[in-house]
Design a protein around this motif. Structure first.
Motif, PDB file in Angstrom:
ATOM      1  N   ALA A 105       0.860  -1.175   0.000  1.00  0.00           N
ATOM      2  CA  ALA A 105       0.000   0.000   0.000  1.00  0.00           C
ATOM      3  C   ALA A 105       0.905   1.236   0.000  1.00  0.00           C
ATOM      4  O   ALA A 105       2.124   1.116  -0.138  1.00  0.00           O
ATOM      5  N   THR A 106       0.317   2.420   0.144  1.00  0.00           N
ATOM      6  CA  THR A 106       1.129   3.638   0.139  1.00  0.00           C
ATOM      7  C   THR A 106       0.898   4.431   1.417  1.00  0.00           C
ATOM      8  O   THR A 106      -0.045   4.193   2.173  1.00  0.00           O
ATOM      9  N   MET A 107       1.755   5.408   1.602  1.00  0.00           N
ATOM     10  CA  MET A 107       1.685   6.258   2.785  1.00  0.00           C
ATOM     11  C   MET A 107       0.715   7.431   2.619  1.00  0.00           C
ATOM     12  O   MET A 107       0.834   8.448   3.308  1.00  0.00           O
ATOM     13  N   VAL A 108      -0.258   7.296   1.713  1.00  0.00           N
ATOM     14  CA  VAL A 108      -1.328   8.293   1.646  1.00  0.00           C
ATOM     15  C   VAL A 108      -2.697   7.611   1.723  1.00  0.00           C
ATOM     16  O   VAL A 108      -3.714   8.222   1.391  1.00  0.00           O
ATOM     17  N   SER A 158      -4.549   4.593  -3.324  1.00  0.00           N
ATOM     18  CA  SER A 158      -5.458   5.673  -3.682  1.00  0.00           C
ATOM     19  C   SER A 158      -5.035   6.273  -5.006  1.00  0.00           C
ATOM     20  O   SER A 158      -3.868   6.634  -5.185  1.00  0.00           O
ATOM     21  N   HIS A 159      -5.976   6.380  -5.923  1.00  0.00           N
ATOM     22  CA  HIS A 159      -5.672   7.038  -7.198  1.00  0.00           C
ATOM     23  C   HIS A 159      -5.233   8.474  -6.948  1.00  0.00           C
ATOM     24  O   HIS A 159      -4.284   8.968  -7.545  1.00  0.00           O
ATOM     25  N   SER A 160      -5.944   9.137  -6.031  1.00  0.00           N
ATOM     26  CA  SER A 160      -5.563  10.495  -5.631  1.00  0.00           C
ATOM     27  C   SER A 160      -5.699  10.626  -4.128  1.00  0.00           C
ATOM     28  O   SER A 160      -6.707  10.201  -3.548  1.00  0.00           O
ATOM     29  N   PRO A 169       0.282   7.249 -10.916  1.00  0.00           N
ATOM     30  CA  PRO A 169       0.209   6.681 -12.282  1.00  0.00           C
ATOM     31  C   PRO A 169      -0.283   5.238 -12.242  1.00  0.00           C
ATOM     32  O   PRO A 169       0.497   4.296 -12.335  1.00  0.00           O
ATOM     33  N   ILE A 170      -1.586   5.053 -12.117  1.00  0.00           N
ATOM     34  CA  ILE A 170      -2.125   3.717 -11.841  1.00  0.00           C
ATOM     35  C   ILE A 170      -1.915   2.746 -12.994  1.00  0.00           C
ATOM     36  O   ILE A 170      -1.813   1.540 -12.769  1.00  0.00           O
ATOM     37  N   LEU A 185      -5.622  -3.074  -6.688  1.00  0.00           N
ATOM     38  CA  LEU A 185      -6.898  -2.517  -6.236  1.00  0.00           C
ATOM     39  C   LEU A 185      -6.740  -1.005  -6.130  1.00  0.00           C
ATOM     40  O   LEU A 185      -5.843  -0.523  -5.443  1.00  0.00           O
ATOM     41  N   ILE A 186      -7.612  -0.282  -6.810  1.00  0.00           N
ATOM     42  CA  ILE A 186      -7.540   1.175  -6.823  1.00  0.00           C
ATOM     43  C   ILE A 186      -8.682   1.759  -6.004  1.00  0.00           C
ATOM     44  O   ILE A 186      -9.849   1.413  -6.206  1.00  0.00           O
ATOM     45  N   ASP A 187      -8.348   2.658  -5.090  1.00  0.00           N
ATOM     46  CA  ASP A 187      -9.329   3.454  -4.355  1.00  0.00           C
ATOM     47  C   ASP A 187      -9.537   4.740  -5.157  1.00  0.00           C
ATOM     48  O   ASP A 187      -8.699   5.638  -5.140  1.00  0.00           O
ATOM     49  N   ALA A 188     -10.659   4.793  -5.869  1.00  0.00           N
ATOM     50  CA  ALA A 188     -10.941   5.932  -6.752  1.00  0.00           C
ATOM     51  C   ALA A 188     -11.925   6.911  -6.123  1.00  0.00           C
ATOM     52  O   ALA A 188     -12.699   7.565  -6.826  1.00  0.00           O
TER      53      ALA A 188
END
Length: 393
Positions: A105-108, A158-160, A169-170, A185-188
């Motif tokens: 995952a990412t830190m956002v 998260s996409h954004s 850049p998904i 998996l994208i959180d849009a």
């Protein structure tokens, strides 16, 4: 912006800059669609052969068709309606991961991603790696590649960012994930309806999104788009109106993942909101919101002691401008904007403490102004003037 939307805004005497939480005002078409559904389609879709039930079913199918066109989904049955992005993310995360799996995952990430991951880490022993991003929300693809392990099952991001407004850049992330044998998996939540998403073209395995934000639908609506090759363990089990004689949940989509009576009035509103967005054009919506963010950023940066989070001027971002005033509490700023200027913003941690850690604002939070298609340059100017009056040295 339509004259009807402008009328609704002015009647409320409110500058609404909290679209990242929920869009407002809703187009009149959305309100009318919900009202018509309540008045004439309140039977349960898929639970009867009478006219009202069939009409409700047709409305839900039309919504799937519109969303499929907007998001580049080839099979409408791959769109599973949910009550919000959180429920869609929980279905995806808990339905795919098994003990010993590794997740990147990412830190956002929003707590709608982080908390399910941490729950599974605690209860079944998955591993989670949170990718570091720059303070502006940029991700190093080289470091991303190095994060994969032999047991990496899923990338979720998260996409954004709902704090920074940065956009990942998904398409490239999906390509790298697939090369390493992982799903994505994208959180849009911040992009569906406000930024182009090409699910089929970009080979996105799962995409969760809300109906109540940039798709302009009612609260209590959302969906998960699921690749036809993926089978999830259903999050809910129960009645679907199909295969009722069987003990197990049906295998057929979307019934497998839509147990219980759906929110037909909400989905009717989502259909109207999606149609509204498609008539305007997602690219036009993005350009409108981006121009407003640049105007707000420039105005705030001209005021002493103000810092703006996320990508700098001229960079790509969604309609979010988070900021802080040196020596001032974010909640205090939001309170005064609301009480004295009738400007609605959000202050605090935005359910995203990881993003605040990335931005070095975990100890203070931030004020978030977020625009939508109904926002105007006048709204932006009023916000800037209010901050100038409150805090300019």
């Amino acid at each position: 912006m339509s004259s009807e939307l402008n009328y609704l805004r002015r009647r409320a005497l409110l500058i609404y800059l909290d679209h990242a939480a929920t869009s407002w005002p809703k187009p009149p078409e959305v309100i009318e669609a919900v009202q018509q559904a309540l008045q004439g389609q309140m039977a349960s879709p898929g639970r009867g052969n009478h006219g009202m039930a069939l009409q409700a079913g047709r409305t839900i199918m039309k919504a799937r068709i519109q969303l499929a066109k907007l998001l580049d989904v080839k099979n409408t049955s791959d769109i599973m309606f949910s009550s919000n992005t959180t429920s869609a993310l929980n279905l995806a995360i808990k339905g795919i991961l098994k003990p010993g799996d590794h997740v990147i995952a990412t830190m956002v990430e929003h707590n709608s991603v982080r908390r399910p991951l941490e729950f599974l880490k605690r209860t079944i022993g998955i591993e989670v790696s949170y990718m570091e991003l720059s303070t502006e929300g940029e991700l190093s693809l080289e470091n991303f590649q190095k994060t994969f392990q032999s047991n990496t099952r899923l990338v979720v991001c998260s996409h954004s960012s709902n704090l920074l407004g940065s956009i990942l850049p998904i398409s490239e992330l999906a390509r790298i994930a697939h090369l390493n044998g992982a799903l994505i998996l994208i959180d849009a939540a911040q992009t569906a309806g406000a930024y182009p998403i090409r699910i089929h073209e970009d080979k996105l395995d799962m995409v969760a999104f809300p109906g109540h934000k940039s798709l302009l639908g009612p609260q209590g609506t959302g969906a998960l788009v699921l690749s036809p090759e993926i089978d999830l363990v259903p999050l809910l089990h129960g009645g679907t109106g199909s295969q009722s004689e069987e003990l197990e949940q049906p295998n057929v989509r979307p019934d497998r993942y839509e147990a219980g009576t759906p929110n037909t009035p909400g989905i009717a509103g989502l259909l109207a909101g999606t149609s509204y967005v498609m008539n305007i054009g997602v690219n036009n919506i993005y350009q409108h919101e981006w121009a407003l963010t640049q105007h707000i950023m420039q105005g705030l940066l001209d005021i002493p002691n103000i810092s703006v989070l996320g990508p700098g001027l001229g960079a790509e971002r969604t309609g979010i401008v988070a900021f802080n005033v040196k020596g001032r509490d974010a909640a205090e700023i939001a309170f005064h904007l609301d009480r004295n200027y009738q400007i609605a913003v959000r202050a605090g941690y935005h359910c995203s403490p990881l993003a605040h850690k990335t931005a070095s604002t975990l100890s203070i939070g931030a004020v978030r102004a977020s625009v939508g298609y109904s926002s105007t340059k006048e709204d932006a100017d009023i916000l800037i003037r209010a901050i100038q009056e409150m805090y300019k040295a």
